[in-house]
Scaffold this active site. Sequence first.
Site: not given
Length: 413
Positions: A279, A276
Site C-alpha cells: 500500500k 499491506d
Amino acid sequence: MDIAKDALSIRLRDMIIAIETAVSLVGIDDTNHGKRVGYIASSIAQQLGYSREDIEYAFEFGMLHDIGVSTNATHQKLVTEFDWDNAQEHCQIGYDLLKSFSPLAHFALPILYHHTAWQPLKNLDIPQYVALMANLIFLADRIDVLAATHYEHDILLARKDIDNEIVRQQARYFEPTLVDAYLELSKSEAFWIMLQGQHIYRFTWEMAARKTQTHELSLDEIKQLSQIMAYIVDQKSPFTAEHSLRVGELSLYIAKNYGLDEEQCKKIEIAGLLHDLGKLNIPDEILDKPGKLNDDERAIMFHHSYETYEILRHIAGLEDIAQWAAFHHESINGKGYPFHKTALSLSTEARIIAVSDVFQALAQARPYRKGLDVNKIVTILHDMVTEGKLDQSIVHFVEQHQDECYRVAVGSY
C-alpha cells in the site's frame, strides 16, 4: 530447541533491501531513490579510500535513510525542494523507529541528522563519524534529487548542471572533501549510467549477495523489524493507523487458539504485520478517499498485495510468509486477487490472515463509514463465506470468540 533463535533466521541485509524496496514505493513513479542514494554514498566513500566496512555502512545507510517517509506528500516535498522546512520530521521518525532495534540502532543517530546542513552539523556534540556519514547521505540524497528527472534520457548532458548546483550549495550544506570526491566521480560516465534502472537493480542485488555482511536475525528480531515496517505502512493514512499491527495481533490470536504450533503462530503474526506493505505504492488520495473507489482507483488498489509479494519473496527464509501476506485478498472460490488462487492453494495461515484483515478493517473507522459493531462484522463475514470468499471454519471460530476477536482488532484486548 530455542524456536526464536533456531527455527528461522534471515540475513539482515536482505531485510534492509526489503525496507528500501517498501519505502521507495512511496515515490509511486520512481521507486529506486534509496538504491541510488546507497550507490552514490558508497561510491563517494570508495573514492575517498574508506574501509570496506565504512563503504558497506554508507550503502546500507543510503538504503535506509528515508525509513521515516510514509506519504506521497512528504516524498514529493523532499524531492522537489532542496531544503524543505519540514524535512526534519521524517528524520525524527526514522531515528525513533531504529534507536531501539539493536541490529540497526547504529543508523539511528545519522538518520536523525541526514538533512542537517554541514555548517551547524559540524558544531553539534555528536561523534565526528556520525556527522560525516550523515552529511555524506545528505549529499548523495541531494545529488539524486537533482538528477532524478534526467535518468534514462539526458543524464550525461545534465551532470554539469548538477555539479554546478552542488558546488553552489557547498559552503553551507556539505563537507568540502565529500564534494571534491563527488566531483571527481562525476567525470566518469559509468558513475551516472550505473544509476539508471536496470543497472541500479543489478548493483543492489550484487551488494545483497556479498558475504561480508553475515548478521542474521532471529524470529523475534524479524517480528520487531516487521512491527517497524507495519508502523511505516500504517502511518500512510490516518484511516489505517494501526491496521497492520492489529491484523498481526488478531492473526496471532486466531492461530494460537485454532491449534497452530508456536513457530507457525509467530510467523503468521509477522505475515499479518507485513501484509499491506504494497500500500505504500498507492496514492494518498485513493487511501484517504471519503467514499467508494471507482473502477480506475480499484484497478490501482489491486496492485498492492502483489507489491507485498514482490518485496518479501526475495528474502531467503520468508517464502511462506511472503505468500501468506500476499494472499490476503485471495478467495476460496478463486475469484480474489491478484493471483486468483483457489481453495487448494490457500493454506490455513493465509486464510486466517484474510479473515483477520476483513475483521479488523470493518472494526476500524474508514473515510466513508464508522467502525462497525461486532455483530454486524460477524454477519458480513458469514455473507463472505456464502459468497465463497472466506474460509467457513475460521469464520465459525471467530464467531465463537467474537468478543475477544473484537477487542484484539480494536486494540483493547
